[in-house]
Design an enzyme around this catalytic site. Structure first.
Site, short mmCIF file in Angstrom:
data_model
loop_
_atom_site.label_atom_id
_atom_site.label_comp_id
_atom_site.label_asym_id
_atom_site.label_seq_id
_atom_site.Cartn_x
_atom_site.Cartn_y
_atom_site.Cartn_z
N CYS A 160 2.39 -4.86 6.89
CA CYS A 160 2.18 -4.76 5.45
C CYS A 160 3.46 -4.25 4.77
CB CYS A 160 1.00 -3.84 5.15
SG CYS A 160 -0.58 -4.49 5.74
N HIS A 187 0.82 -1.21 0.00
CA HIS A 187 0.00 0.00 0.00
C HIS A 187 0.86 1.26 0.00
CE1 HIS A 187 0.85 0.60 4.27
NE2 HIS A 187 0.32 -0.57 4.59
#
Length: 244
Positions: free
Chosen positions: A161, A153
């Site tokens: 992440c 992201h």
């Protein structure tokens, strides 16, 4: 005006090509339209330099934790070897070297995955979901709380992440939408703790993750030697098996 020109070119390219409907669907979202306006020329240039047919790109992502790099490799679908198109710096990291095994452990997964979601309205600008937990993770991770929602992201923060900043997620998002629109149903993502060379593995023989990393190493080596992807399966015990 620039956005209108870029989108007009995109719509012209879609005429008569129903397989590009995924792109058309994504362009309904403002952030995706902005990403195309900002990065489509650069994406097209990446394909041209690598000799990739822009209507049929096939992409592969590889993340190396210690290098803090996310690599994008590409080729024309089913043709020849992969070429390195781009290497994005990973903007932040959490956890330590080793696989993810439970919710809240802050670990970034390690293993063989693929993109299973495109999120044009992410809390982190744009995001691309991984199929964690995969079959291997489900065998080895916490049965009730293995964790989930692992994304590549935007932004520069993470709790498990892979963030690459808003600018670079825009370019990567366009790259992957182009691949998906061109017919690539599954985009592989390999995540390794470090470059899995013999020397690097030997230096970490005392790690509790050593045997797990040995499972990953044939997949890493196969791609390094051949620049094509290995076939990876999962045993009944949840171990990775690479068919070479």
């Amino acid at each position: 005006m620039r956005l209108l020109i870029v989108l007009a070119g995109v719509l012209l390219a879609m005429c008569g090509r129903p397989q590009w409907s995924f792109r058309e669907d994504q362009l309904r979202f403002p952030r995706v339209r902005t990403a195309y306006a900002n990065h489509l020329p650069a994406v097209q240039a990446l394909f041209t330099r690598a000799g990739i047919n822009p209507e049929q790109p096939e992409l592969f992502l590889r993340a190396i934790k210690t290098r803090r790099q996310l690599e994008v490799w590409g080729r024309t679908q089913g043709q020849g070897t992969y070429h390195l198109l781009r290497s994005y710096p990973i903007a932040a990291a959490s956890g330590t070297l080793g696989p993810k095994r439970r919710e809240g452990d802050l670990q970034v997964p390690e293993g063989f995955y693929y993109i299973d979601r495109f999120n044009p309205n992410s809390n982190f600008h744009l995001s691309l979901g991984l199929n964690y937990p995969n079959a291997a993770d489900r065998q080895r991770s916490d049965a009730l709380h293995p964790g989930g929602d692992i994304f590549i992201h935007g932004s520069n923060v993470t709790i498990g992440c892979v963030p690459i900043t808003d600018t670079w997620i825009e370019e990567l998002y366009v790259l992957l939408v182009e691949a998906r629109s061109g017919g690539q149903e599954q985009i592989p993502v390999h995540i390794f703790p470090f470059d899995l060379t013999t020397a690097n593995l030997t230096a970490r023989m005392k790690s509790p993750h050593y045997s797990f990393w040995q499972e990953l190493s044939p997949g890493y080596r196969f791609f390094e030697q051949h620049r094509v992807l290995p076939a990876v399966s999962v045993t009944a015990q949840g171990a990775y098996a690479v068919v070479q």
